[in-house]
Structures are given as C-alpha cells and as structure tokens.
Design a protein around this motif. Sequence first.
Motif, short mmCIF file in Angstrom:
data_model
loop_
_atom_site.label_atom_id
_atom_site.label_comp_id
_atom_site.label_asym_id
_atom_site.label_seq_id
_atom_site.Cartn_x
_atom_site.Cartn_y
_atom_site.Cartn_z
N GLU A 46 0.82 -1.21 0.00
CA GLU A 46 0.00 0.00 0.00
C GLU A 46 0.86 1.26 0.00
OE1 GLU A 46 -2.01 -3.32 0.69
OE2 GLU A 46 -0.59 -2.66 2.22
N CYS A 47 2.08 1.15 0.48
CA CYS A 47 2.97 2.32 0.51
C CYS A 47 3.18 2.90 -0.88
CB CYS A 47 4.33 1.94 1.10
SG CYS A 47 4.26 1.36 2.80
N LEU A 48 3.12 2.04 -1.90
CA LEU A 48 3.37 2.51 -3.26
C LEU A 48 2.37 3.56 -3.68
CD1 LEU A 48 4.18 -0.92 -4.93
CD2 LEU A 48 5.73 1.03 -4.77
N ALA A 49 1.18 3.54 -3.07
CA ALA A 49 0.17 4.52 -3.45
C ALA A 49 0.26 5.79 -2.61
CB ALA A 49 -1.21 3.91 -3.30
N SER A 50 1.12 5.80 -1.58
CA SER A 50 1.03 6.96 -0.69
C SER A 50 2.36 7.51 -0.19
CB SER A 50 0.18 6.60 0.54
OG SER A 50 0.89 5.65 1.32
N CYS A 51 3.48 6.90 -0.50
CA CYS A 51 4.72 7.39 0.09
C CYS A 51 5.84 7.49 -0.94
CB CYS A 51 5.16 6.47 1.23
SG CYS A 51 6.70 7.02 2.01
N GLY A 52 6.56 8.60 -0.92
CA GLY A 52 7.62 8.82 -1.89
C GLY A 52 8.82 7.92 -1.69
N MET A 53 8.89 7.22 -0.57
CA MET A 53 10.04 6.34 -0.34
C MET A 53 9.72 4.91 -0.71
SD MET A 53 12.05 7.43 3.08
CE MET A 53 12.49 5.71 3.20
N ALA A 54 8.51 4.68 -1.20
CA ALA A 54 8.04 3.30 -1.37
C ALA A 54 8.97 2.44 -2.23
CB ALA A 54 6.64 3.30 -1.95
N LYS A 55 9.46 3.01 -3.30
CA LYS A 55 10.28 2.16 -4.17
C LYS A 55 11.59 1.78 -3.50
CE LYS A 55 8.46 3.28 -8.64
NZ LYS A 55 8.73 3.62 -10.03
N PHE A 56 12.13 2.70 -2.74
CA PHE A 56 13.35 2.42 -2.02
C PHE A 56 13.10 1.30 -1.01
CE2 PHE A 56 17.38 3.27 -0.10
CZ PHE A 56 17.19 3.06 1.25
N CYS A 57 12.06 1.44 -0.23
CA CYS A 57 11.75 0.43 0.78
C CYS A 57 11.39 -0.89 0.14
CB CYS A 57 10.60 0.90 1.67
SG CYS A 57 11.01 2.34 2.64
N ARG A 58 10.74 -0.83 -0.99
CA ARG A 58 10.38 -2.06 -1.67
C ARG A 58 11.63 -2.82 -2.08
NH1 ARG A 58 7.33 -1.94 -7.35
NH2 ARG A 58 9.26 -0.85 -7.84
#
Lengths: 473, 452, 396
Positions: free
Chosen positions: C308-320
């Motif tokens: 769900e972070c991919l839809a709401s957080c600018g760091m999502a790709k890094f964390c992914r």
Amino acid sequence: MSYLWAAQVAEARRAGCAQRSALLRHRYLTERPLGMVMWQLGAEPFTAAAVAWGFGPEQREIAVPGEPRDRELSFRALTGVARSFNAWFEGATGRDQPPQIVIPNRGNLRLLDRLGRRLAYLPTDGETPADPELVRFGIHLRFLAERVLYPGQQLVVALTELLSTHWITELSELEGQSLPALDAAIDPPEHLTAHEAARSAEGVEIGPLPSREDDERVDPLVAAFNRRRGRRAEESVVAPLRSEIEQHYLQLVDRGWVLLWRCLARERAYHEAPGVARRWQEDVDALERHLDWVNEGGRYRTRHTHARAARTMRRWEDAQRLLEAEEAIDDPLRMIPALLANDAVQGRVVDVDLAHREQGPKRSVRRPLVTLACEERCLMPIGKQLWWTGTPAAKHYTVLTVVPAGAAWHVTLRHETSYAHPRPEVGEDVTFSIHHTSASLPIMLPDNPPWTHRKQEVAMDAIEEGQDARGWE
Amino acid sequence: MSPYDETVVAVANRVVDEAIAAALGASEQEAVVGVAPAGGGKSYAIGTAVRAARDLDLRVAVATPTNEQAFALVSGIAERLTDETVTFVPASTVTLPTEHRRPNTVEREARNTGADSILVGTLSKLGDAFGRGSLRPVDLLLVDEAYQANAVHYYMVGDLAPRHLLMGDSGQLAPFTTAPAADRWRGLDEDPLLTAVEVLLRNHPDSAEFRLPISRRLDPRAIPVARTFYPGHEFAAAVKPGVRELVLAGATGPRENRFLDAVLDHAAPSGWAHLELPESAVLTADPEAIETIVALVRRLFERKPRVRCERHRSWGELRSDQVAVAVSHNDQKALLRMALDDAGFQNVVVNTANKLQGLTFEVVLAWHPLAGLLEVDDFHIDPGRLCVMLTRHRQACIVVGRAADRELVNGIPPATPSYVGWDSNPGLEGWYAHESVFAALEAHRIAMGSSV
Amino acid sequence: MANGDSDAKAVRLRALAADARERRPDVRALARFAANAECNMASLGFAARVDFDRLLEKTTFEVPFGQSPFAFRRGKTFEERLREDGYAPVFTLLREQLGYDVGGARAVNLRKGFQLSREGMEKRAAATEEHVRRIVAGASDAPNLLDGAVFARDIAGFRAFFEADAVAAQFGKPIHTGEVKSFPTVDGQADPEKVGAAMSQAAMYVLLLRELVERVGGDRELASPEALLITPRNTGLQPTMTVKPLRREIDRAGRILLAAPSARDIVDSLPDGLPTFGTIANLRRDEVERIDALTELVDRVGTSYRPECLASCGMAKFCRERTQACGAPSRVGGNLLRLLPGIDSLDRAAKLAEGATPADDETPVAEQLARAARLRSKVAPVRTLDDKRHRMRATS
C-alpha cells in the motif's frame, strides 16, 4: 489464498520468473477479438482523450477528439468508434465468431463503464440530439459493464486479470495492475530477474490514466488547439489543427498496443480447459439476449429493481461456485488448495462395491461404495459430502469411514444414489472434493416489490434525462 | 424468592406486549420492529405474539432464515399453544425432525394450508410458495432473526401479510454473499444485503421500534461485555446475580495444571476469563491454541464441574454437550474437532460463529478472532463474529487469545471505505467494539508465562 | 513533557530535516501519518515535515508525484460552479436536504483576499474564528456559509492549517462541515475509497470546528457530527449532496491528533551525526551518495514496508527494494504474512517447502508448505528462466 500460493511465490522468487498457477487456460479466447486501448484527460471521468481499436498488433485505428471536454468534438470522435464497434459487435460486418473485447487493464474497463453511462441515455431528438449509433454504443457498453461483474465471463478480457489468474509472481496486487510489470515478471528479458524486469517496466504508463508528465506535455497542445480553433468545432476546421495532439496520443497508445497482443498470444498458447466451453456458451447466450433486446428498442435503466438486484446476486453466487468448481475439476493445480484445506481427497481406488445396499425408510436401496487408499492422513470428518470429479453434477458421496491401513489411509465413500452413473475403477487415481457443478434452483421473485420495499411516496427512477449540454470552456 | 429480577422481567414483558399490541393494532402496510440483545427471548416473544394473534382469531405465519430456527419455532410454539395446531411448511428436501414433533404439529405442503391458522417455515420456503401462488396471505407475519434475514428473503414474504412484527438481534453477523462484487448495490435501496429491518426502515422510517431491555441467556456478569455490541440499547439480565453458579472440585494434581486451574478458578465465579498465550507469530490453525483449548476442556471436566441455575435449582453435573468452542475458521474447527475427539470429548460442540448463532450453552470457550494476527482485516474485525462468540453462554465464557492481540486495536483505527446512502461502517465499528471488549476483559486477563 | 524537551526535539528534527523540501502539515499529511503510523521513517518524516514525494527525485527510486493539470482544473471548475449566483447551488442543496431558509443567505469566501503564505493562513484562521464567534452568538449578520474556512492548530510542535471546503450555519440549526470533491456520484453511488477519504477529512474538520466553537464560548455539540459531501451528480456538473453521520470517524480524528506528537519521539533514540534529509534530497549530490545516506538513516530508524505504501509514500520504491532483497513476505502483501508467521524470508519458505528441517516454531508452517509443494510437484515442475527461454526459442 492458500499454502500453494505461498509455496509458489517462494518458487517464483527463487527461479527469478513467474510460476503458472494453472496448467490450463481457464478463459476462452476467440481467434479475432477486438483490442481497445484508451486514454483519459486527467481525471475527466466521462470522456476519452483517445480511443484506439483494432484486431491485431499491426492494425490499429484511433479516434482523438482534440478537446475531449467539448461535447461536440468528444461525441464526434466517439461516434467514429461507435460505428466501427457497433457494426462488429452486432454482427453486421466482419465477424464469424461472437465478439470478444480485450483490453489491457481494469482502468480501461472502468472508463468503458463510464462512457457507457454517459452515452446510453443521451436524447436522440430535441435540441441537441445525439447520433443513434453513439447511443447504441453506450447501451452495448452498459451491458458489458454489467457482464464484467459476472464471475468467469469472457466477453471482455482484461489482460491484467487474465495474467493474474494464471500466473504467480512476487508482485503485489497493486503492482499487478501494471500490464508491463506483469508481463516483464512472466517473461523477463535476458539477464534480468522477474523483479528487475518488472521494476523497469512498471514505469511505462499504458493508460487510461495519464501520468503528470504525459498530461503536462499535452496541456499546451490542447491549449494551442483551443486557441487556434476559437469556438469552432467543425471537422474541417479542427482536423488540421489536431495533428500534434493525435501524434501525442498515438505514441501513448502504442506503448500498450503491441504489449496487449503479445500477452494475449502467450496465453493463447496454453491448452483451454474443458469447462470454458459451457461458460462461453453462457456468455454468448447473454450477448444474444442483449442484442435482441436492443434490436427491439430496449434500454437499460440506470438503477436495478429489487428483483433484478436479487436475481443478479444469486446468479453471481452460482457462477462463482461453478467457476471455482470447474477450474478445480479441470485443472490439478487448481484442485490443490481444496486438498490442502481438507475439502478434497486424492487416492488410488482399491475397492468398488456397486452392489452394496443400505436400508432406506421404506425399502433397501443400492448405495455403491468406493474405497480409496490415500498417502496422506485424511482429516475428513465422517459424513462430509463430496463429489467425484468424474461426475460432478451427480448426487454426492458421503465419507463413511477413514481407517489407517499400513502406510496408507483407506477412505470409504458411499454414493447417495443408485442411478447407474459412471463410477471410478479399481486402480484409478481419483479425486473427491466439495466441488460440484449441479445448477442451483433459480429464486422465484415477484417482479412487483411488496409494500415493505416500496417507499411511502414516489417510485422508481425512470430513464435518465439528457445531460446538460454545457461545454467546459 | 424468585431467581429473576422481577422488575427487569416485568419491564421486558411490557415492552414485548407493547410491541405485539402495536403489531396487532397496526394499520395495513405497517410493521413493528422488536430489537433484542443476545438471548433476549425473541423466539419466546414470537410465541407470545402467536398466542395474542390467535386470541383474535387471526391467521399467522412465522418465518425465519434457517431450517434449524424453523424447527425450534415449531416445537416451541406447539408446546405453548397446546390448543392450536402448528403447521410446518417444509422445503422439498427437508422434513421436521422427530425431536421437534409434537401432538399438535403437522407438516404440510403449502397449497394444503389454506385452512391452517399457524404456519411456520423458512423465509425462502414461505416466500417461494407465496410467489408461486401456493400460499394464501395471512393476517400477521412474524419474522424471527430479522437482522440475519436479508432484503431478498424479506422481499419474498413482504406481501404475505399486511402487518408484520420483526424480531431480531442487531449485534450478530450481518447478511453476506459469496459473490465477488458484494458491494455493487451498497447504499442503494435495492441492495440485497440490507437486513430485513434496514430495508423496512428505509422505506417506512416511521415504523415503531421496541427495544427489549433484557437478556434471558446472559447473567449480570456477562452484561458489561455484551453491552459493547448494542450501543444505545440498554438491557439487563433477567436472572439475579448469584443464581447461576458453576463450581469446580478443588484443584489437585500436577503443577502443570496450575495455569489452567487459575483460569478456571477465575472464570467460574466471575463468568469470564481471558486466557492470554504469549505473543507469537502463528498461523490460523495455531497448534498451541488448539492444545490449550483441549487442555482447558480436559481440566474443566477433571474438576467435576457442577452447575445450577434458575431452571435447575439443585446441583447437576455439567455435561460435555453443554460446552462449546467457538472459532472463526473451518480449519480451526476441523483440527479442534479431531483433537477433542481424540481426547474423548466427542460431545463438546465445536463450530464457527456463523453456525453458533442462536444457540445456547452453559460454558463457552471462544477462540478470539484476532488471536495471533499480525494485522486486522474486515473478516476478523467484524463485530458480529465476536458478539456471537461472547454471548452464547449461561455460566462462563473463557476467551483464548495471545498477548499481542489487543495491540491490533490500539491507537489509530484504520481508514475505511464509506458508502453514499449507507451510514454503517462495520470496519470502524468492529475496531471500536474489539477495543471495548479488550478493555472490559482486562480484569479477567490471565497471561501464560512465556516459558511454554 | 517539559517545554525544554520539546525544544530539544524540535531542534534535532529541524537539524535532520535540514534544507530538504518541506511538507506543509495539513490534513493530507495527517492522513498519511495515520496510514503509516507503524513506520518509523514515515513518522519521522512527518515530525520533521519533510516532503517524501520529492525526496528521491532524480534517483532510480523516484516516484511520480503531482496531479495532472487537467485534474486540478476539473476540481476548480466544479467549485466555481458552486459559487455562481452567490453560492445559489449550495444554498439550494442546504434548503432541500437540511431545511435551510435561504432567503437572504450570506456566504463569505475566505479564499479571496488573503496571501498564500503562512501569515495569510493565520489571518484566514483568525477571520474564520471571528465568523464562527458571530455564528455561535447568533448575530444577525453572521454568515451562513464559509467557503474555505481555516482552522489553525499546533500539532506535534508546529503550526498546521486545515482548510475545510465549507462550513454551513443557520441560526437554530447545528453547524455543518462540508467537503467538495470532483469525483462524481453516479446513480446514487460514489467510489467508496474516495468517499471514505473525504469523510476522514471532514471528520477532522468537525473536530477542529468543535474546538473552535468551544473556544468562542459555544457548546461543542453545536457542530454537527454529520458532514456534507458535495460532488457532481451523474455525468454532468450539477451538484448533489450527501449527509453522513460521522461519530466514529470523529473519534478517530481525535486519536490521530493525540498520536501526532509521539511521532517526534523517534528522534530521541537517534544518535548524533546521522545523515540529514537535506543531504538525501540534494539534487547536486551524486545519486550513490544520496542513497547511501538514506540507507544509513533507514538502517537506524527502521521502516515497515507494505505494498500500500506505493500509493502513498515517496520512499516506497526504495523500501520495496530493501524488502525485495531480503525476501520478506511483506513485499508481496495480501495474505502472505498471515500464511507465513515467523518466517522472515521467502528464501527460508522455499527451503522449508522443499523439505528443510524446520525450527520448532516453524514446524506448523513448514508442514503446510511442504505439503503444498509436494502436491504441486506431482502435477507440474517449477518453471525456471531456462524453461522460458527454451519455449521462446521453440515458438519463434
């Protein structure tokens, strides 16, 4: 989701590529479906900035209104689509099979749904009459939008769904809405793992929602277009001014066009499951009822009656049950979750007693017994009702006994009918499961709602009035 | 000395009588709603309503969602109205079980019931027969479990009578469907998943509503927890405190039993215990929870449990079929069933909350829906599921969960979808209900040491 | 907590934020904070008011952000429609559904005549308070509609401004808060996720309005727990209004406000000398430097990735990417976490599936995985990259 899924996700990771979640293909694919790829303008819900359609990777037509928020331009472009679509969909030209539409993703589905909503109720007379072709297109889209909710339907195939239901990847559901990412995870290019390939592919936006950059690029083009045409909307005036916008959308459409067909071709190569035929026939029957209805001048209301909603829900429940049952019966991979959940048992037949009798309420009746030897400990409760995959529409079997027998477990099942159905043979490897394909009885619902379901005052919403004709700008 | 709180009972009886009078005196196309908390005596009230209707020589139909509920209504009404014949109208595949037959019950096909005055059947069967024209309309329709019945069930029987009395428990599991697009009509009048009560009130918002302020199944110790599920609905226990008693023989034997004994010794007098296994990441059919539940059942019976109550004033042995284990999932049920059978407890009932709706037991072990979960979801947070689990018992309920469960409903509730035209928010309401229940169980919490 | 502590926290947070682009603390920031309250980095970013959307710009982990210009304009167009004829469309809705008497109804547009700065917002908040004071006092010249009411509040050590689309009032009636959205309500239904988000927002405004009402001497209950949602109706731009009771949502908003300050606590456990968000956001630095800095910070602070972070957080790709590298089931999401409790990595799951000896607490899961894998292997082999290439060659 089951432990099979978990195990396969782990395998997908280790192998670096997607795993099949089904041996067969559980959706019918016609030989020559119509592909459609669309683009929106920002979040503009009820119009399309571009509609592309065609029957193969090499052929594609496109309609671009230029300014989709202008009613006249938008409708003219959509009427072009409507003419081609209707002729094909209604069978007047060029199809020897029932129509099937393939689109890249659910977003396209939702846009088609909204377009249908806008177009189907336009007045065809009065001050600003809409072209009857356009309205009929809308009505077809309304039918398809409803049909799409029917479990297992195949009239409109969204590739992301087709792929998601046949492949297992490490991608989350959200990421799986990107067809480029899914495709890349299934067939990563040389030297890349599924993850790496998906990661690089997911940046490619194939619509219908444009990225901010895409729209920032077309924004000045649209502004210039509007400036140059002034308030004119005649085709002769706008067509020459529109070419830059058309080029922009051609580029956008082409991002997804070839991909769509490639993904389709890959799935086509898998063998079709037997159960697909019945479901396709249901789709065709529904389609033909719809076409007859439209031919007679029929329309669809914007709201359902209580009866229609109730019947629809009941049909969906049945369709879902049958879909799951047929897929599991047709496909050993799809049966595994039932085995894992103790809803199915697999084994080799060691005894069949066709002559076995039981005492019924009035007289003794024949109730054949089948005994299986299972490798795994069978956790079935006594009395559980199961169906042999060989006769999934017949009466059920009941689990009578589960006893250890050496290294194996013997499960004896009793068929609750004396009818001469085919039965398993000794030595055969068989599966018994909760999946059965007997149809449910339709519910009898009076068409007129009872007083409890009627408001004290005004009744049903009638056919929608025409839209306000005010343009955007 | 009456074991009942006569004031509570009197008030409740009056409310029932008022509801029945309102239904009998209603104009045409009017319905009355009676909302009862768990164990509120709905089915008994239905029987009273049938009596009142028959006294006025009215023809009456009683409809309910499931066959089992219909059977119980047939025998219940027949026992109370010995001068009347109760006609059961069965679906084609069903027949009235022997234990529910009485001298004054008959079983007939719909088209032969024209002369009968009391008809009982499922909503589906009565509705189907009525729709086909096989059933003559009656004067009064009584619907039991009206919050379990959905709008379609109710649609089928709506015109069966011009006056209705709907009785239901608003706290239990709501109607649901296995179809994927379940919220297709949510918020709209035509939503098939509205409860019968909801659909009635949407179209007839002036319908009289009566809240029964009583539970006959729950005793005063259970009320504080049960209240969570009925916001705005005041109710009290019919039976006085102290009337229901569960006693256990003294704890002897190995030290291993100390923890289980502590749990049982707390549950017996206080009516509740919240057994907390240590925090651990576990799968749904958690073997440790299963082991603990079986051990608890075994230890309970080792300590020779005896019960008495307002119906059985002298001490009697607690029987194993008076004990139930409530679970959320079929695999939990299957494994528990096997484990209990292996331990010799074939008669202890194990079932999912869905299947336990409407039933009563002396002692219930509730496998907490959130036990061992890492995050909440709609299924587990559903307040109806928890409500059913925690309101089946007459003596005591032991909740089994894990130490980190309560943290799932600490802090900020999740964002939830919201529907135009539908004011319920089960996800959010469930979250708050779970939070309240944990708070109410705080005094009964007994944590297992982490050295297991 | 003594003021001294707060100041120390504020100092450290400012230092950590450095010159990274600031994220204006508003209702959306709070909503994100609530959605990602489990994640330390998200909480830290919220407390330090760092804009995560642009943090990783020009790196391989950048995420697309921002609204399409057309989307923005559609929203504005709809709002302008509502303002026509002295807000006639809105007053009509209020009359029809809430029984407002709209003869002589007055609206005040608080979006006009103020600067787009912090000062401007403070002034708008003050003006809002003044209008609400008059409403509460029952003044005859009190407005009936506030367009763009602003509530100012201190949250977690900074001054935040909340802009409610509409506050509607009439003497003798409760004061209603409303949100205007441009997604449509079609045939009585609107996207439930969007409606949910709008109602969460509205609930926050009701809460803040209640605080304001109390501050100006009124009874909190004067602010209705029912919020208004105004959207286009069907396929055009005529408005339709829904009235929704929001009791639990308002309580939730209160909890979010209560929890917000705790976001700052993370900073206490951090050592000195950590890379700053400024460094990470700095476009003039080398990508490798920036990502190394972020990695160091994240290693220390911790994250909690979900799809769900991919839809709401600018760091999502890094964390992914991090989650992918270690094979955590949370990368996949869905039910997987529930199926694999105590199994940190899909790599371990794969080994258990093929029969590796499980640790004691892994045994129940291992049994299930191994059983599933066994059943599968009887039916189909695992597909590998080699298979794929063989097939491709065979068909080409």
